[in-house]
Design a protein around this motif. Structure first.
Motif, short mmCIF file in Angstrom:
data_model
loop_
_atom_site.label_atom_id
_atom_site.label_comp_id
_atom_site.label_asym_id
_atom_site.label_seq_id
_atom_site.Cartn_x
_atom_site.Cartn_y
_atom_site.Cartn_z
N PRO A 1 0.82 -1.22 0.00
CA PRO A 1 0.00 0.00 0.00
C PRO A 1 0.85 1.26 0.00
O PRO A 1 2.05 1.23 0.30
CB PRO A 1 -0.77 -0.12 1.32
CG PRO A 1 0.20 -0.83 2.22
CD PRO A 1 0.93 -1.81 1.35
N VAL A 2 0.23 2.36 -0.34
CA VAL A 2 0.78 3.68 -0.03
C VAL A 2 0.38 3.97 1.40
O VAL A 2 -0.81 3.91 1.73
CB VAL A 2 0.23 4.76 -0.99
CG1 VAL A 2 0.71 6.15 -0.56
CG2 VAL A 2 0.66 4.46 -2.42
N VAL A 3 1.34 4.26 2.25
CA VAL A 3 1.07 4.49 3.68
C VAL A 3 1.32 5.96 4.00
O VAL A 3 2.31 6.55 3.53
CB VAL A 3 1.96 3.61 4.57
CG1 VAL A 3 1.78 3.97 6.05
CG2 VAL A 3 1.65 2.14 4.35
N VAL A 4 0.42 6.55 4.78
CA VAL A 4 0.61 7.94 5.21
C VAL A 4 0.51 8.00 6.73
O VAL A 4 -0.36 7.38 7.34
CB VAL A 4 -0.43 8.88 4.55
CG1 VAL A 4 -1.85 8.45 4.86
CG2 VAL A 4 -0.21 10.32 4.98
N LEU B 1 6.07 4.39 12.41
CA LEU B 1 6.19 4.78 11.01
C LEU B 1 7.26 3.97 10.29
O LEU B 1 7.10 3.62 9.12
CB LEU B 1 6.49 6.28 10.91
CG LEU B 1 5.35 7.20 11.36
CD1 LEU B 1 5.83 8.64 11.41
CD2 LEU B 1 4.15 7.07 10.43
N ILE B 2 8.36 3.69 10.96
CA ILE B 2 9.41 2.89 10.34
C ILE B 2 8.90 1.48 10.05
O ILE B 2 9.14 0.92 8.97
CB ILE B 2 10.66 2.85 11.25
CG1 ILE B 2 11.33 4.22 11.29
CG2 ILE B 2 11.66 1.80 10.76
CD1 ILE B 2 12.37 4.37 12.37
N ALA C 1 8.21 0.11 6.19
CA ALA C 1 8.95 -1.03 5.66
C ALA C 1 8.05 -1.95 4.84
O ALA C 1 8.53 -2.67 3.96
CB ALA C 1 9.60 -1.81 6.80
N GLU C 2 6.75 -1.92 5.12
CA GLU C 2 5.80 -2.77 4.40
C GLU C 2 5.07 -2.03 3.29
O GLU C 2 4.18 -2.59 2.64
CB GLU C 2 4.77 -3.32 5.40
CG GLU C 2 5.38 -4.14 6.52
CD GLU C 2 4.36 -4.53 7.57
OE1 GLU C 2 3.19 -4.08 7.45
OE2 GLU C 2 4.71 -5.28 8.49
N HIS D 1 15.62 5.82 8.41
CA HIS D 1 15.60 4.39 8.70
C HIS D 1 14.66 3.57 7.83
O HIS D 1 14.80 2.35 7.76
CB HIS D 1 15.22 4.17 10.17
CG HIS D 1 16.28 4.60 11.14
ND1 HIS D 1 16.36 5.88 11.63
CD2 HIS D 1 17.31 3.91 11.70
CE1 HIS D 1 17.39 5.96 12.46
NE2 HIS D 1 17.98 4.79 12.51
N VAL D 2 13.69 4.19 7.18
CA VAL D 2 12.73 3.42 6.38
C VAL D 2 13.42 2.91 5.11
O VAL D 2 14.04 3.69 4.38
CB VAL D 2 11.50 4.29 6.01
CG1 VAL D 2 10.61 3.56 5.02
CG2 VAL D 2 10.70 4.61 7.27
N PRO D 3 13.29 1.61 4.80
CA PRO D 3 13.96 1.06 3.61
C PRO D 3 13.19 1.27 2.31
O PRO D 3 13.58 0.74 1.27
CB PRO D 3 14.04 -0.43 3.95
CG PRO D 3 12.83 -0.68 4.80
CD PRO D 3 12.65 0.56 5.62
N ARG D 4 12.09 2.03 2.35
CA ARG D 4 11.29 2.31 1.17
C ARG D 4 11.30 3.81 0.89
O ARG D 4 11.68 4.60 1.76
CB ARG D 4 9.84 1.84 1.41
CG ARG D 4 9.71 0.38 1.81
CD ARG D 4 10.11 -0.55 0.71
NE ARG D 4 9.27 -0.36 -0.48
CZ ARG D 4 9.51 -0.93 -1.67
NH1 ARG D 4 10.57 -1.69 -1.83
NH2 ARG D 4 8.71 -0.73 -2.68
#
Length: 294
Positions: free
Chosen positions: A4-7, A92-93, A97-98, A127-130
């Motif tokens: 998904p797009v996450v906000v 949020l991290i 990541a998903e 830190h987010v890998p996306r």
């Protein structure tokens, strides 16, 4: 399974603008939208004391109001929401990541015309890998598009240009993929910006004619396979002498989206965003996508 797009939501004007941007992006990409709000309760149980339950009430209202807003403005988007009982950066991290991409609001400066990323956004971006997109409070659908024939803001015109900053000596495939895809989804052009100050890597003095020519050649080589993969995307190349961050600030003045990279390189001080990403996060007016890469 579709990511998904996450906000991330906190009830601020910035996060609501981010939610609207995320909904539009989810529709462009044909992806579901997930709203996330992080809130730590004193106790998992509801209290009999109204003053202790007030924060819980407002936390729930943030998600409920945002869902109502998105459902009304973007009824076609597949929408879900979740309240996470963890500190905001951790929540949020984990959610990011998903995600296909994570969208956050950024707080506007009072007098400099840019925006700053607060401590939560900075920690999350590092830190987010996306890919993470930062959106200002005054971002609207009209701001993403060119004005109409009379010069008035309009959400019906063509999309503004996508700008991407490229280190041609060390091109980032993930960042270029995101930039080309974003331009293709918007049926708009892409401006690739490279600073010839980095040309010393090619054996010439930065800023000289030879250095600039070598930098232009390296940029063209880095873009060639992506031009072939996205033939419908019109690409302009800009090679100038100057600090990379300042070149990007200038190039993105009328852009709809700026894309920069963040090298995944933990240090003793923890993960960092890098000087160029840090600068544009604080001062560029349009939405900024920070794409992590090795």
């Amino acid at each position: 399974m579709l990511r998904p797009v996450v906000v991330g939501l906190d009830g601020s004007r910035e996060s609501l603008a981010a939610a609207d941007w995320a909904a539009r992006e989810a529709l462009l990409r044909g992806l579901p939208l997930r709203l996330v709000h992080a809130w730590q309760a004193w106790s998992p149980e509801e209290s009999r004391l109204p003053e202790l339950d007030a924060p819980r009430f407002w936390a729930r209202r943030i998600l409920r109001d945002a869902m109502d807003r998105i459902s009304e403005r973007h009824p076609q988007v597949y929408l879900s929401a979740e309240q996470i009982s963890r500190p905001a950066p951790e929540a949020l991290i984990s959610a990011g990541a998903e995600a296909e991409l994570l969208v956050l609001g950024s707080q506007a400066f009072s007098g400099f015309g840019g925006f700053m990323a607060g401590s939560v956004a900075l920690a999350t971006v590092a830190h987010v890998p996306r890919p993470v997109i930062l959106v200002r409070a005054d971002e609207t659908a009209e701001a993403e598009h060119m004005p109409d024939a009379d010069g008035r803001p309009s959400a019906d015109g063509s999309y503004r240009e996508v700008v991407v900053g490229v280190d041609a000596a060390h091109p980032c495939e993930e960042m270029l993929a995101f930039a080309f895809e974003s331009a293709a989804l918007r049926s708009t052009s892409l401006l690739a910006v490279h600073s010839s100050h980095l040309s010393s890597a090619y054996g010439h003095v930065p800023g000289t004619a030879n250095g600039k020519a070598e930098a232009a050649h390296a940029l063209a080589s880095a873009l060639r396979p992506w031009r072939e993969k996205y033939p419908a995307v019109s690409v302009r190349e800009l090679v100038e002498s100057g600090r990379p961050a300042q070149l990007l600030l200038n190039a993105a003045a009328d852009a709809g989206l700026l894309v920069v990279g963040r090298r995944i390189r933990p240090t003793r001080l923890g993960a960092q965003t890098g000087p160029v990403a840090h600068a544009v996060m604080h001062h560029v007016r349009c939405p900024v996508a920070i794409v992590p890469h090795e």
